[in-house]
Design an enzyme around this catalytic site. Structure first.
Site, PDB file in Angstrom:
ATOM      1  N   ASP A  15       0.851  -1.200   0.000  1.00  0.00           N
ATOM      2  CA  ASP A  15       0.000   0.000   0.000  1.00  0.00           C
ATOM      3  C   ASP A  15       0.881   1.242   0.000  1.00  0.00           C
ATOM      4  O   ASP A  15       0.743   2.131  -0.838  1.00  0.00           O
ATOM      5  CB  ASP A  15      -0.924  -0.007   1.217  1.00  0.00           C
ATOM      6  CG  ASP A  15      -1.803  -1.255   1.222  1.00  0.00           C
ATOM      7  OD1 ASP A  15      -1.654  -2.063   2.131  1.00  0.00           O
ATOM      8  OD2 ASP A  15      -2.578  -1.427   0.270  1.00  0.00           O
ATOM      9  N   GLU A 265       1.785  -6.430  -5.486  1.00  0.00           N
ATOM     10  CA  GLU A 265       1.409  -5.597  -6.646  1.00  0.00           C
ATOM     11  C   GLU A 265       2.616  -4.839  -7.174  1.00  0.00           C
ATOM     12  O   GLU A 265       2.966  -4.919  -8.344  1.00  0.00           O
ATOM     13  CB  GLU A 265       0.304  -4.620  -6.212  1.00  0.00           C
ATOM     14  CG  GLU A 265      -0.092  -3.624  -7.291  1.00  0.00           C
ATOM     15  CD  GLU A 265      -1.378  -2.877  -6.960  1.00  0.00           C
ATOM     16  OE1 GLU A 265      -2.277  -3.438  -6.308  1.00  0.00           O
ATOM     17  OE2 GLU A 265      -1.484  -1.715  -7.380  1.00  0.00           O
TER      18      GLU A 265
HETATM   19  O1  TRH Z   1       4.566  -6.115   0.446  1.00  0.00           O
HETATM   20  P1  TRH Z   1       3.541  -6.646  -0.483  1.00  0.00           P
HETATM   21  O2  TRH Z   1       3.071  -8.015  -0.258  1.00  0.00           O
HETATM   22  O3  TRH Z   1       2.268  -5.671  -0.465  1.00  0.00           O
HETATM   23  C1  TRH Z   1       0.952  -6.189  -0.606  1.00  0.00           C
HETATM   24  C2  TRH Z   1       0.457  -5.876  -2.008  1.00  0.00           C
HETATM   25  O4  TRH Z   1       0.622  -4.510  -2.274  1.00  0.00           O
HETATM   26  C3  TRH Z   1      -1.018  -6.209  -2.127  1.00  0.00           C
HETATM   27  O5  TRH Z   1      -1.542  -5.735  -3.370  1.00  0.00           O
HETATM   28  C4  TRH Z   1      -1.784  -5.556  -1.001  1.00  0.00           C
HETATM   29  O6  TRH Z   1      -3.116  -5.978  -1.065  1.00  0.00           O
HETATM   30  C5  TRH Z   1      -1.189  -5.947   0.326  1.00  0.00           C
HETATM   31  O7  TRH Z   1       0.172  -5.542   0.373  1.00  0.00           O
HETATM   32  C6  TRH Z   1      -1.934  -5.284   1.453  1.00  0.00           C
HETATM   33  O8  TRH Z   1       4.091  -6.585  -1.960  1.00  0.00           O
HETATM   34  P2  TRH Z   1       4.397  -5.389  -2.946  1.00  0.00           P
HETATM   35  O9  TRH Z   1       3.115  -4.875  -3.541  1.00  0.00           O
HETATM   36  O10 TRH Z   1       5.439  -5.863  -3.859  1.00  0.00           O
HETATM   37  O11 TRH Z   1       4.978  -4.222  -2.057  1.00  0.00           O
HETATM   38  C7  TRH Z   1       6.282  -4.330  -1.565  1.00  0.00           C
HETATM   39  C8  TRH Z   1       6.907  -2.949  -1.630  1.00  0.00           C
HETATM   40  O12 TRH Z   1       8.114  -2.916  -0.902  1.00  0.00           O
HETATM   41  C9  TRH Z   1       7.254  -2.579  -3.077  1.00  0.00           C
HETATM   42  O13 TRH Z   1       6.962  -1.213  -3.283  1.00  0.00           O
HETATM   43  C10 TRH Z   1       8.739  -2.806  -3.132  1.00  0.00           C
HETATM   44  C11 TRH Z   1       9.137  -2.390  -1.751  1.00  0.00           C
HETATM   45  N1  TRH Z   1      10.421  -2.913  -1.296  1.00  0.00           N
HETATM   46  C12 TRH Z   1      11.462  -2.011  -1.211  1.00  0.00           C
HETATM   47  O14 TRH Z   1      11.319  -0.832  -1.546  1.00  0.00           O
HETATM   48  N2  TRH Z   1      12.655  -2.456  -0.761  1.00  0.00           N
HETATM   49  C13 TRH Z   1      12.882  -3.740  -0.406  1.00  0.00           C
HETATM   50  O15 TRH Z   1      14.002  -4.087   0.005  1.00  0.00           O
HETATM   51  C14 TRH Z   1      11.793  -4.681  -0.514  1.00  0.00           C
HETATM   52  C15 TRH Z   1      11.997  -6.118  -0.157  1.00  0.00           C
HETATM   53  C16 TRH Z   1      10.541  -4.227  -0.958  1.00  0.00           C
END
Ligand code: TRH
Length: 370
Positions: A15, A265
């Site tokens: 999010d 996402e």
């Molecule tokens: O963390 P997520 O599982 O988030 C989920 C999804 O957004 C899903 O749609 C939503 O319904 C739920 O949350 C509540 O996966 P996502 O979407 O990949 O988000 C991870 C974020 O973290 C992404 O913006 C990448 C960021 N990230 C970093 O910036 N640095 C890092 O080292 C890592 C591991 C992730």
């Protein structure tokens, strides 16, 4: 344009990941004055070094960040645009201020590849109090709001992917040890892994161990905690644990890998922009609704059947198919086809306007009609 973006962290990092990326893109790319309201600054700080989890107000990356507490500052009132991420309901006092100025009110929806998204994208919802909320759906076609993609991304990615030294210098800066970097230099496959606790990671390690081409695993701290044990087996791929890094560095990590296991996402889309084979673990939902969303995306993803089978196995670990599916998807011919499809998928999506451009145009049109 002056906009307020409201973000409530449901769980994980997506999010805030999506909202932070959008806020930066609108502030830098479109020159908007952005105020980002976030309830959970601790999660925000995990993906953005420099965020002070206790600060009521802070500036970072050209964005004015407001801690969305139970008692929002009454001086902060609506301006031109209100972007409500994932139906998070802005504070009632703020909505009161909206009635006075009637801003463009956008509900930014979760990403889905399902066909119905096109018929819902951009629709207005007229409220009894006279305010109108418009539904803005990200998506994979020109009939949706598109996906966030910064200008210049492809060139930066290509520059890094063309230089093992640039990649290894970057990975070394994240603490990856020389033994792992040397294996990469000697041709080992680099696999990155960002997954939910339900992912069948033991089966993945087993298949990578058995594969003719050696691998190395790059995994953020805290993800797949059982991995150290699995990678202790003889001939198993070495595991490099990485700190959580800011989003631009997370992109670079994905660009360094030959194969990216991603989730949710935002990382799912960022792996597509790496133009490399990706395995997506979709956010689990009740009654397997997430599998319908997965199938809708697979129908658009031009990878070979072996890649589709692996992605399905990864999302349905109970079928016990993962190890076999990994072996088939990594077989030389299948791997070549998947790699070509990944480049095509990136290029076809890069040809579409990005979500920030579409959103800016959408709001400009609404402003004309006010
Ligand atoms: O963390 P997520 O599982 O988030 C989920 C999804 O957004 C899903 O749609 C939503 O319904 C739920 O949350 C509540 O996966 P996502 O979407 O990949 O988000 C991870 C974020 O973290 C992404 O913006 C990448 C960021 N990230 C970093 O910036 N640095 C890092 O080292 C890592 C591991 C992730």
């Amino acid at each position: 344009m002056q906009a307020d973006i409201f973000c409530r962290v449901v769980d994980n990092y997506g999010d805030i990941g999506v909202c932070w990326r959008l806020a930066r893109r609108l502030a830098r790319g479109s020159g908007w004055d952005i105020r980002l309201w976030v309830d959970d600054l601790a999660s925000f700080a995990r993906i953005q070094p420099g965020i002070a989890p206790q600060a009521a107000r802070q500036q970072l990356g050209g964005v004015d960040i407001v801690h969305w507490s139970d008692a929002p500052d009454p001086a902060l009132t609506a301006r031109d645009v209100v972007i409500e991420a994932f139906a998070c309901d802005p504070p009632p006092a703020f909505v009161d201020s909206m009635r006075r100025v009637h801003p463009a009110w956008i509900n930014l929806e979760y990403l889905s590849a399902e066909a119905w998204v096109e018929s819902c994208h951009g629709l207005p919802s007229q409220r009894p109090d006279g305010l109108v909320k418009h539904f803005f759906f990200p998506g994979f076609t020109a009939a949706t709001g598109g996906l966030l993609r910064e200008p210049g991304l492809s060139a930066e990615r290509d520059a890094m992917q063309s230089s093992m030294d640039l990649q290894n210098g970057f990975l070394r800066s994240l603490g990856v040890d020389d033994a792992v970097l040397l294996r990469r230099h000697d041709g080992a496959r680099t696999v990155s892994l960002f997954c939910y606790p339900t992912a069948p990671v033991d089966a993945l390690v087993q298949a990578l161990t058995a594969d003719a081409r050696p691998s190395v695993l790059l995994v953020p701290e805290g993800v797949a905690p059982g991995l150290e044990a699995a990678c202790a087996a003889p001939d198993a791929p070495p595991l490099a644990r990485l700190p959580f890094v800011a989003q631009p560095d997370f992109d670079r990590l994905l660009w360094c890998a030959d194969l990216n296991f991603v989730r949710g996402e935002d990382s799912f889309i960022r792996a597509a922009w790496a133009a490399r084979p990706l395995v997506w673990q979709i956010y689990p939902q009740d009654e397997n609704i997430h599998l319908e969303k997965l199938d809708a995306w697979l129908a658009r993803y031009p990878a070979p059947d072996s890649a589709h089978a692996l992605i399905r196995a990864w999302n349905q670990p109970e079928t016990g198919q993962t190890a076999a599916a990994v072996a088939q998807a990594l077989a030389p011919d299948a791997w070549q086809a998947w790699s070509a499809a990944a480049r095509h998928w990136d290029a076809s999506q890069a040809a579409l306007p990005d979500l920030a451009e579409n959103l800016a145009d959408f709001c400009a049109d609404l402003a004309k009609k006010r």
